[in-house]
Design an enzyme around this catalytic site. Structure first.
Site, PDB file in Angstrom:
ATOM      1  N   ASP A 192       0.818  -1.212   0.000  1.00 58.93           N
ATOM      2  CA  ASP A 192       0.000   0.000   0.000  1.00 58.93           C
ATOM      3  C   ASP A 192       0.854   1.266   0.000  1.00 58.93           C
ATOM      4  OD1 ASP A 192      -2.637  -0.493  -0.361  1.00 58.93           O
ATOM      5  OD2 ASP A 192      -3.261  -0.101   1.697  1.00 58.93           O
ATOM      6  N   ASP A 243      -9.551  -7.557  11.915  1.00 63.84           N
ATOM      7  CA  ASP A 243      -9.321  -8.947  12.267  1.00 63.84           C
ATOM      8  C   ASP A 243     -10.449  -9.508  13.142  1.00 63.84           C
ATOM      9  OD1 ASP A 243      -8.610  -7.266  14.336  1.00 63.84           O
ATOM     10  OD2 ASP A 243      -6.511  -7.866  14.375  1.00 63.84           O
TER      11      ASP A 243
END
Length: 834
Positions: free
Chosen positions: A171, A334
């Site tokens: 990224d 997560d």
């Protein structure tokens, strides 16, 4: 018949519970309460010392729970101030709510962790039956050297190469960043993309970036799902390096359960967090996260509630597709992803074995920033997707998720307990109405019983009062994070935790000012309480009790000042003690060696002293290190090394070999050396997991509280007390030979998806020893400015050491520590191992 038995068992439990509650509600005198609590305490000690086992474990916890419930009943019914005094009543009620929260967390944790699950190893499958695996390594701003180690280790995992694809999801080199309006930022992004593309190709991995940095890590992972096709997805943080056995120890569980969506493994770390480093506990005290990974995750696993922790995990692709990929509504993608899949009927598994080695935040400010993100993310899930209202979850799963999320409310009660005594000391507010006798019979016994229960369950993984220290250190800053997310649940954004920061000298943390202010306030409270108790007419013994409470808070704040006093790092890159065999070739001579410790920039080898020439301890030689591969692994290339120095004993010698500047293929050999055997990390953790009893743990905590403020004040008045931040790797990220010949920015941006490299490409052929990189090229200090007596430890500050220490490297310091610890163990003072 089975249903009848279950119903009878349920009725028996309910009847016992009701009878117990009725018994608990019966009023007794203060002396009888003290006698009951002491009897329960004595019975618990007998069970602990002489009858400890799986069955007595529940009896032990039940006896302690009865005392806790008696205390709470007394607190609710007899200790609140009169509503006629609204100020005292209001603060008293606030204190009671904080205590009720702590008791709630205690009981929920006991329910979850009373009988943690220990899973058997997974079945071994034939290579043809193994699923295809995509390994995702999301990256944002990590150095190429950190990524090279992770990618090289991932490619060498014990798995069929044709079924394993490693993806570098970058990224930091997206189209959005390459086209940044700031020319310098745009150039840095283009250079990063070019550099990492070459790195991925050299290591046999696939480089992938995207057009825009949307939805942070979750968006990056979902972009990887759009291009990958494996049946299993492995997620590894950029600085979480897998050991060779990672897949062979985990992937088999998916064949056992077709509804299994997650296999999570613990996060183990090579470097200390700021509290461990600044209090010098990393080598002897279990890390803070070990209680969660060694007990709580196993407890959650028993109830199908273990959740995805962002890294070191395997996920089934079909489950992710059903849920629409990784969830990205909150900044903790997560736990949110696991929450969604558990509510859809999928199951999870937890493997309590360290199979990766990662990096923790080095500085206190980075540590607090990381925990603020976790705190805000868990509160986001609680507010936006309340587990109590989530359909599809079983009641015990709702309790499990509620416990994990409401835990992060700890800053509020922690600060309440910290400042509550000052209300009585300074303003004479009576927020806790009780006599001294009642405080002893109820409160003191409750505190001791609580400590006993926690030490019984978590003693090998958490020293006494260390939880209070961690919570206080975080609490001063996380309180603001809680308020912000409650005020606007969708506002928090994902911030990358800074890693790879080196501390080259002692200094105070930039986050230390509030801790000094609180310490001063508590110290003033102790002084006023003492003066009022000794000299003010009409002051009762209650002031003594409150003063002792405030003194304990002062000890906690004093230990926290030690955390704010950042010690310099002795290692530039974290190292790991290993047990491998190899051969070094120096000056045309090959010598068999035992490799004792290794980091990303150097290793220590042991060899017979007779094999070395006399007087050659300070002579630098260049050569190569070849490592004997672990069973089943292919031989890797030789590592170019420079012999920095030798320390001799009577029969043996310890040589420090530095690696210098590494090429991508060198990381293949280095990853095979450092991460070939997962037992190395397990041995390190087990050496620290020694039960710390309440007495010695309390004494240790008192010592920190009394001594660490002096060190913090010394740092505050030192001539050089500014924060020190330097790159972990010399210079900037390494520029490899292939990159130096790559085209410049004229052809950017390159394709988002780099072509795959044949699987055999990651196996480097044996290399001839290269010419060593000069000291001038490796050192960030220009040669003209470098001091003549610079230490062999490249991270050391020469001016901070006496000349006698200049000849000692980190191997000698390690051996000195071992000798000191062994001596302390013989005299009864040892508490851990290195």
């Amino acid at each position: 018949m089975a249903s009848v038995i279950r119903a009878l068992r349920w009725l028996a439990w309910m009847g016992t519970t009701v009878a117990g509650l009725i018994l608990l509600s019966q009023p007794v005198g203060t002396q009888n309460q003290l006698a009951m609590s002491l009897a329960a305490m004595a019975a618990m000690i007998v069970l602990w010392l002489f009858l400890d086992g799986p069955r007595t474990r529940f009896v032990f916890l039940a006896l302690g729970s009865l005392v806790v419930l008696r205390y709470i009943l007394w607190r609710v019914t007899d200790t609140l101030p009169s509503p006629g005094d609204p100020v005292s009543f209001g603060f008293g009620l606030l204190l009671l709510v904080g205590e009720l929260y702590c008791v709630f967390i205690l009981f929920v944790s006991l329910i979850i962790n009373a009988d943690p699950l220990k899973r058997a190893p997974p079945p071994v499958a034939r290579a043809a039956e193994l699923p295809t695996v995509d390994v995702f390594v999301p990256s944002y701003n990590e150095d190429a050297a950190i990524l090279a180690m992770t990618l090289a280790a991932a490619r060498q995992m014990n798995y069929p190469p044709d079924k394993l694809t490693v993806w570098l999801l970058d990224d930091g080199g997206s189209d959005q960043k390459c086209a940044d309006p700031n020319p310098e930022k745009a150039k840095a992004a283009r250079d990063r993309r070019r550099e990492l593309t070459v790195l991925a190709e050299e290591l046999g991995c696939r480089y992938l970036t995207r057009a825009r940095n949307e939805h942070a890590k979750a968006g990056n992972l979902n972009n990887g799902l759009a291009f990958a096709s494996g049946e299993i997805v492995v997620v590894l943080d950029a600085d979480h390096v897998p050991f060779r056995s990672f897949l062979s120890e985990t992937v088999g569980y998916f064949a056992e359960d077709p509804k299994l969506f997650l296999v999570q493994t613990p996060h183990a770390f090579l470097n200390p967090d700021p509290i461990e480093r600044n209090l010098k506990t990393f080598e002897r005290m279990p890390s803070e996260n070990e209680m969660f990974y060694a007990v709580t995750q196993r407890g959650l696993d028993k109830w199908n509630g273990s959740f995805f922790c962002g890294s070191a995990a395997l996920l089934r692709r079909t489950a992710l597709d059903e849920a629409g990929g990784f969830s990205g509504i909150t900044i903790t993608e997560d736990c949110e992803t696991a929450f969604e899949l558990h509510s859809r009927g999928w199951t999870s598994a937890y493997v309590d074995k360290p199979l990766i080695a990662g990096l923790q935040p080095e500085t206190l400010s980075a540590f607090i920033g990381q925990r603020s993100r976790w705190c805000q993310g868990m509160f986001q899930i609680l507010l936006l997707k309340n587990p109590a209202l989530q359909k599809g979850l079983k009641p015990i799963q709702k309790i499990a998720y509620l416990s994990s999320m409401t835990f992060w409310f700890f800053p509020v009660p922690r600060l309440i307990f910290m400042f509550a005594p000052l209300l009585h000391i300074f303003f004479d507010l009576k927020i806790f109405v009780a006599s001294v006798d009642e405080s002893i019979a109820y409160t003191a016994t409750y505190i001791v019983i609580n400590l006993m229960m926690q030490n019984y369950v978590y003693g090998k993984f958490r020293w006494p009062f260390v939880s209070e220290l961690y919570e206080y250190v975080q609490g001063l800053y996380l309180s603001k994070a809680i308020v912000s997310v409650i005020w606007s649940p969708r506002k928090p954004t994902f911030n990358v935790t800074d890693k790879g920061i080196s501390l080259d000298h002692d200094h105070l943390s930039s986050a230390s000012l509030p801790f000094f202010a609180v310490y001063g306030l508590l110290a003033a409270g102790c002084a006023v309480a003492t003066w009022r108790y000794l000299f003010e007419p009409g002051v009762t013994n209650l002031m003594l009790v409150v003063g002792l409470w405030n003194f304990f808070n002062l000890l906690t704040a004093g230990a926290a000042l030690g955390v704010c006093a950042e010690r310099r790092q002795l290692e530039r890159t974290p190292s790991l003690a290993i047990n491998r065999r190899g051969q070094i070739t120096l000056g045309g001579r090959a010598i068999d060696v035992s490799i004792e410790r290794v980091s990303a920039e150097a290793c220590t080898v042991r060899l017979p002293a007779a094999l070395l020439p006399t007087g050659g301890g300070h002579r630098k030689l260049t050569g190569a290190l070849t490592v004997v591969p672990v069973a089943g692994a292919r031989p890797a290339g030789a590592l170019p090394v420079t012999l920095e120095r030798i320390d001799r004993t009577k029969d043996e010698a310890f040589a420090r070999l530095s690696f210098g500047r590494l090429r991508p293929q060198d990381y293949v050999a280095l990853a095979g050396l450092m991460y070939g055997d997962a037992e190395a990390m397990r041995r390190f953790q087990m050496r620290r997991r020694r039960h710390k009893d309440i007495l010695t743990g309390t004494l240790q905590f008192i010592w920190w509280g009394l001594s660490e403020p002096f060190r913090a004040v010394r740092y505050a008045f030192a001539a050089d007390a500014r924060p020190a931040v330097a790159p972990l790797i010399d210079g900037t990220s390494p520029i490899y030979d292939a990159l130096e010949q790559a085209p410049t920015g004229a052809n950017l941006p390159e394709p988002l998806l780099a072509p795959a490299v044949p699987a055999h490409a990651f196996q480097a052929a044996p290399q001839a020893p290269r010419a060593p990189v000069s000291a001038e090229a490796r050192s960030p200090i220009p040669a003209a400015q470098a001091p003549a007596n610079i230490s062999a430890n490249p991270s050391a500050n020469p001016s901070a050491n006496p000349p006698a220490r200049a000849s000692n490297d980190w191997v000698r310091m390690m051996l000195d520590y071992e000798n000191e610890r062994a001596l302390a163990g013989r005299t009864g003072r040892g508490t851990g191992t290195a």
